[in-house]
Design a protein around this motif. Structure first.
Motif, PDB file in Angstrom:
ATOM      1  N   SER A  25      34.281  44.824  43.642  1.00 20.94           N
ATOM      2  CA  SER A  25      33.476  45.458  42.594  1.00 20.94           C
ATOM      3  C   SER A  25      33.095  44.457  41.507  1.00 20.94           C
ATOM      4  CB  SER A  25      34.240  46.618  41.959  1.00 20.94           C
ATOM      5  OG  SER A  25      34.532  47.597  42.905  1.00 20.94           O
ATOM      6  N   ARG A  26      34.048  43.655  41.087  1.00 20.74           N
ATOM      7  CA  ARG A  26      33.769  42.659  40.043  1.00 20.74           C
ATOM      8  C   ARG A  26      32.805  41.581  40.548  1.00 20.74           C
ATOM      9  NH1 ARG A  26      36.429  43.578  35.523  1.00 20.74           N
ATOM     10  NH2 ARG A  26      38.428  44.609  35.605  1.00 20.74           N
ATOM     11  N   MET A  86      29.322  43.189  40.674  1.00 19.85           N
ATOM     12  CA  MET A  86      28.763  43.358  39.337  1.00 19.85           C
ATOM     13  C   MET A  86      28.427  42.014  38.693  1.00 19.85           C
ATOM     14  SD  MET A  86      28.240  46.472  38.823  1.00 19.85           S
ATOM     15  CE  MET A  86      27.834  46.422  37.101  1.00 19.85           C
ATOM     16  N   SER A  87      29.170  40.964  39.047  1.00 16.62           N
ATOM     17  CA  SER A  87      28.836  39.628  38.548  1.00 16.62           C
ATOM     18  C   SER A  87      27.493  39.174  39.091  1.00 16.62           C
ATOM     19  CB  SER A  87      29.909  38.624  38.953  1.00 16.62           C
ATOM     20  OG  SER A  87      31.124  38.923  38.348  1.00 16.62           O
ATOM     21  N   GLY A 112      24.775  41.393  37.501  1.00 17.81           N
ATOM     22  CA  GLY A 112      24.649  41.002  36.098  1.00 17.81           C
ATOM     23  C   GLY A 112      23.956  39.663  35.939  1.00 17.81           C
ATOM     24  N   ILE A 126      29.268  43.081  30.787  1.00 16.61           N
ATOM     25  CA  ILE A 126      29.218  43.655  32.138  1.00 16.61           C
ATOM     26  C   ILE A 126      30.630  43.855  32.688  1.00 16.61           C
ATOM     27  CG2 ILE A 126      28.569  43.140  34.540  1.00 16.61           C
ATOM     28  CD1 ILE A 126      26.260  44.124  32.935  1.00 16.61           C
ATOM     29  N   THR A 131      32.469  47.285  33.722  1.00 16.42           N
ATOM     30  CA  THR A 131      33.063  47.427  35.044  1.00 16.42           C
ATOM     31  C   THR A 131      34.512  47.893  34.939  1.00 16.42           C
ATOM     32  OG1 THR A 131      31.631  45.685  35.893  1.00 16.42           O
ATOM     33  CG2 THR A 131      33.574  46.209  37.194  1.00 16.42           C
TER      34      THR A 131
END
Length: 120
Positions: free
Chosen positions: A39-40, A43-44, A47, A68, A72
């Motif tokens: 997930s991270r 999202m990185s 983002g 961000i 998260t």
């Protein structure tokens, strides 16, 4: 997310000293940590692309990254129904694990999107 396994501790006596210790299934805990890492990272990347498209440069881009990651973390807490100890052994592992690990992916996609949109 997979919850902890309380079936092991249910057969013990109430006077046993080990009743107070939480019991975690190692496979479930490992799966939950892997989901957080994915997930991270995702999202990185998203983002970084958004920061590049919006034209952030310098410190503003890094502030956007930390924003961000905070969003998260809040989303992961909401997914766990704000009951962190049901799914993880500590709150810090859920909130901070992989926080800086996605920074290189963020910078890669940030510069890539910025170059495509604003330079070329």
């Amino acid at each position: 997310m997979a919850a902890r396994d309380d079936s092991v501790s249910s057969g013990k006596k109430s006077g046993d000293a080990f009743d107070d210790l939480p019991m975690f299934n190692a496979e479930n805990l490992q799966s939950n940590l892997r989901i957080i890492n994915y997930s991270r990272t995702f999202m990185s990347i998203i983002g970084g692309v958004v920061a590049g498209i919006l034209g952030f440069t310098g410190l503003m881009g890094f502030v956007f990254y930390f924003l961000i990651m905070a969003i998260t973390s809040l989303g992961l807490l909401a997914k766990a129904k704000f009951s962190v100890h049901t799914y993880f052994d500590s709150k810090n592992r859920m909130l901070l694990d992989g926080f800086l690990g996605g920074l290189m992916s963020f910078v890669l996609f940030w510069t890539f999107a910025y170059d495509i949109i604003h330079i070329f």
